[in-house]
Design a protein around this motif. Structure first.
Motif, PDB file in Angstrom:
ATOM      1  N   GLY A 206       3.562 -10.038 -11.350  1.00 52.98           N
ATOM      2  CA  GLY A 206       1.947  -9.508 -10.769  1.00 52.98           C
ATOM      3  C   GLY A 206       1.392 -10.332 -10.567  1.00 52.98           C
ATOM      4  N   LEU A 207       0.744 -10.363  -9.628  1.00 56.64           N
ATOM      5  CA  LEU A 207      -1.031 -11.317  -9.719  1.00 56.64           C
ATOM      6  C   LEU A 207      -1.584 -11.592 -10.487  1.00 56.64           C
ATOM      7  N   ASN A 208      -2.369  -9.961 -11.081  1.00 50.03           N
ATOM      8  CA  ASN A 208      -3.157 -10.019 -11.517  1.00 50.03           C
ATOM      9  C   ASN A 208      -3.365  -9.701 -12.814  1.00 50.03           C
ATOM     10  N   PRO A 209      -4.456  -9.752 -14.379  1.00 53.57           N
ATOM     11  CA  PRO A 209      -3.835  -9.135 -15.294  1.00 53.57           C
ATOM     12  C   PRO A 209      -3.338  -8.017 -15.819  1.00 53.57           C
ATOM     13  N   HIS A 210      -2.489  -8.051 -16.487  1.00 53.38           N
ATOM     14  CA  HIS A 210      -1.873  -6.311 -16.607  1.00 53.38           C
ATOM     15  C   HIS A 210      -1.129  -6.002 -15.540  1.00 53.38           C
ATOM     16  N   ALA A 211      -0.264  -6.555 -14.180  1.00 51.73           N
ATOM     17  CA  ALA A 211       0.276  -6.523 -13.726  1.00 51.73           C
ATOM     18  C   ALA A 211      -0.754  -5.360 -12.556  1.00 51.73           C
ATOM     19  N   GLY A 212      -1.995  -5.246 -12.404  1.00 47.99           N
ATOM     20  CA  GLY A 212      -3.338  -4.602 -11.554  1.00 47.99           C
ATOM     21  C   GLY A 212      -3.271  -3.786 -12.120  1.00 47.99           C
ATOM     22  N   GLU A 213      -2.944  -3.341 -13.704  1.00 42.09           N
ATOM     23  CA  GLU A 213      -3.799  -1.833 -14.220  1.00 42.09           C
ATOM     24  C   GLU A 213      -3.480  -0.643 -13.028  1.00 42.09           C
ATOM     25  N   ASP A 214      -2.752  -0.871 -12.902  1.00 39.01           N
ATOM     26  CA  ASP A 214      -2.346   0.806 -12.075  1.00 39.01           C
ATOM     27  C   ASP A 214      -3.439   0.658 -10.650  1.00 39.01           C
ATOM     28  N   GLY A 215      -4.051  -0.550 -10.008  1.00 38.54           N
ATOM     29  CA  GLY A 215      -5.039  -0.840  -9.450  1.00 38.54           C
ATOM     30  C   GLY A 215      -6.220  -0.521  -9.806  1.00 38.54           C
ATOM     31  N   HIS A 216      -6.523  -1.314 -11.170  1.00 35.40           N
ATOM     32  CA  HIS A 216      -7.674  -0.911 -11.553  1.00 35.40           C
ATOM     33  C   HIS A 216      -8.125  -2.575 -11.695  1.00 35.40           C
ATOM     34  N   LEU A 217      -7.356  -3.134 -11.746  1.00 33.32           N
ATOM     35  CA  LEU A 217      -8.016  -4.706 -11.472  1.00 33.32           C
ATOM     36  C   LEU A 217      -6.682  -5.446 -10.575  1.00 33.32           C
ATOM     37  N   GLY A 218      -7.128  -4.903  -9.813  1.00 37.74           N
ATOM     38  CA  GLY A 218      -6.070  -5.248  -7.802  1.00 37.74           C
ATOM     39  C   GLY A 218      -5.154  -4.972  -7.695  1.00 37.74           C
ATOM     40  N   ARG A 219      -4.951  -4.265  -6.566  1.00 35.35           N
ATOM     41  CA  ARG A 219      -3.515  -3.867  -5.572  1.00 35.35           C
ATOM     42  C   ARG A 219      -2.867  -4.732  -4.859  1.00 35.35           C
ATOM     43  N   GLU A 220      -3.188  -5.534  -5.525  1.00 33.66           N
ATOM     44  CA  GLU A 220      -1.610  -6.333  -4.848  1.00 33.66           C
ATOM     45  C   GLU A 220      -0.351  -5.906  -5.438  1.00 33.66           C
ATOM     46  N   GLU A 221      -0.341  -5.975  -6.434  1.00 34.53           N
ATOM     47  CA  GLU A 221       1.117  -5.269  -6.949  1.00 34.53           C
ATOM     48  C   GLU A 221       1.408  -3.310  -6.080  1.00 34.53           C
ATOM     49  N   ILE A 222       0.802  -3.224  -6.109  1.00 36.45           N
ATOM     50  CA  ILE A 222       1.287  -1.609  -5.552  1.00 36.45           C
ATOM     51  C   ILE A 222       0.745  -1.255  -4.159  1.00 36.45           C
ATOM     52  N   GLU A 223       0.133  -2.735  -3.084  1.00 34.18           N
ATOM     53  CA  GLU A 223       0.128  -2.626  -2.169  1.00 34.18           C
ATOM     54  C   GLU A 223       1.188  -3.609  -1.094  1.00 34.18           C
ATOM     55  N   THR A 224       1.611  -5.146  -1.960  1.00 34.72           N
ATOM     56  CA  THR A 224       2.365  -5.669  -1.596  1.00 34.72           C
ATOM     57  C   THR A 224       4.015  -5.617  -2.618  1.00 34.72           C
ATOM     58  N   ILE A 225       3.598  -6.057  -3.585  1.00 35.91           N
ATOM     59  CA  ILE A 225       4.563  -6.420  -4.917  1.00 35.91           C
ATOM     60  C   ILE A 225       5.444  -5.768  -4.672  1.00 35.91           C
ATOM     61  N   ALA A 226       5.229  -4.504  -4.654  1.00 31.10           N
ATOM     62  CA  ALA A 226       6.222  -3.678  -5.368  1.00 31.10           C
ATOM     63  C   ALA A 226       6.789  -3.032  -4.080  1.00 31.10           C
ATOM     64  N   PRO A 227       6.486  -3.090  -3.033  1.00 23.34           N
ATOM     65  CA  PRO A 227       6.861  -2.745  -1.663  1.00 23.34           C
ATOM     66  C   PRO A 227       8.024  -3.540  -1.878  1.00 23.34           C
ATOM     67  N   VAL A 228       7.761  -4.353  -1.512  1.00 25.56           N
ATOM     68  CA  VAL A 228       8.751  -6.498  -1.143  1.00 25.56           C
ATOM     69  C   VAL A 228       9.821  -5.379  -2.480  1.00 25.56           C
ATOM     70  N   LEU A 229      10.301  -5.493  -3.236  1.00 26.73           N
ATOM     71  CA  LEU A 229      10.719  -5.342  -4.638  1.00 26.73           C
ATOM     72  C   LEU A 229      11.958  -3.796  -4.157  1.00 26.73           C
ATOM     73  N   ALA A 230      11.580  -2.778  -3.546  1.00 24.43           N
ATOM     74  CA  ALA A 230      12.133  -1.926  -3.513  1.00 24.43           C
ATOM     75  C   ALA A 230      12.832  -1.846  -2.518  1.00 24.43           C
TER      76      ALA A 230
END
Length: 339
Positions: A206-230
């Protein structure tokens, strides 16, 4: 390249005032399973040999191996504009440094060589010489007209980078879905084609600490990284993530994957360098030929002293030769299946 031939590699020492020339001489003395031809300044290499307490005689690139003798080296002469002084880079030699890289790249594309091994360059000196230069990776990518991925590797871990030399505040904006997908596709193809791993497993950080902590520490994992991986998993890629970077490099987790994709330079490379800096190499995935470089700088303070450790350059030669053989074998198999 014939199936039983030794890979023919172009070796470019890099900055003539740094440790590259000394390391090149040491690598040429190494009993690598490859035929090495140096693209560089003969006078600088001769002085480098003297610092190592040896001598060097230079011969044309096509010289027969039996005629080289004990101190004979194959050389494509790329003369410096002025005599180099170890420890003191001269911007007037910038053009010869870049020309050697371009000549080696052109020779690879022409099929004359099976890969390039590069020593360290001094970016500030090249720019001071009037050449806009961000790095050898970028130079070779532009020359070949290819999108590439930087990956560093040692015997413990392979780490590829989604972004390279960017200020930290620019990373999030650069990390688009398109860029991440292209990076993963190039990395996946590189692990297959250059390392012979038919079904590679890749851990994606992930980009953020704790891979964004389910959006609490950043949303790049939810909005960008996870959809590409899927999307890429649906295409058959084995991808895990986005993972928290602080635990992704645990030995038991590394044992399950073939490479790790870090989102930015200092997220992944400190771990790799700590785990085995001397044997680490820098690879450029996506080029039409293998390119492997040392994972260190010009070490101007050590230049001319004969004390620089050649381990990284020797590892780069061995890695490039191994990749050249894997590419040749896969090409032969493809030719047989197409026949």
């Amino acid at each position: 390249m014939a199936t039983d031939a030794r890979p023919r590699l172009a070796l470019v020492p890099g900055e003539p005032a740094g440790v590259g020339p000394e390391l090149a001489i040491a690598a040429l003395r190494h009993a690598a399973d490859a035929e090495l031809v140096v693209f560089g300044d003969g006078a600088t290499l001769a002085r480098a040999a003297q610092t190592l307490g040896t001598t060097a005689s230079f011969h044309p690139a096509d010289a027969d191996r039996k005629c080289l003798g004990v101190d004979g080296l194959r050389l494509v002469e790329v003369p410096n504009a002025v005599a180099s002084t170890f420890g003191t880079p001269d911007p007037r030699n910038a053009r010869s440094v870049v020309l050697a890289l371009r000549m080696a790249a052109e020779a690879c594309i022409a099929g004359e060589y099976d890969g390039i091994v590069t020593g360290p360059v001094h970016k500030a000196t090249i720019n001071a010489g009037g050449i806009a230069y961000t790095g050898t990776t970028e130079l070779l990518a532009a020359h070949a007209g290819r999108e590439v991925v930087m990956m560093l590797a040692n015997d413990i871990v392979r780490v590829a980078l989604a972004t390279t030399h960017l200020p930290l505040r620019a990373v999030a904006d650069a990390l688009t879905a398109g860029r991440l997908e292209r990076t993963l596709r190039i990395l996946h193809a590189g692990l297959r084609g250059d390392f012979g791993i038919d079904d590679p497993a890749i851990a994606v950080l992930g980009l953020n600490p704790h891979a964004g902590e389910d959006g609490h520490l950043g949303r790049e994992e939810i909005e960008t990284i996870a959809p590409v991986l899927a999307r890429l998993r649906a295409d058959g890629m084995r991808l895990t993530g986005p993972l928290p970077a602080d635990t992704a490099f645990l030995p038991r987790k590394l044992a399950e994957v073939d490479a790790v994709l870090a989102m930015y330079h200092d997220q992944g490379l400190p771990v790799l360098k700590y785990s085995g800096f001397e044997q680490a190499v820098n690879l450029t995935l996506g080029l039409p030929y293998p390119r492997v470089a040392v994972d260190h700088g010009t070490a101007l303070d050590l230049a001319g002293k004969g004390t620089a450790d050649p381990s990284s350059l020797i590892a780069a030669v061995d890695t490039c030769a191994r990749i050249a053989r894997i590419r040749r074998t896969r090409l032969c198999r493809k030719g047989e299946s197409d026949a």
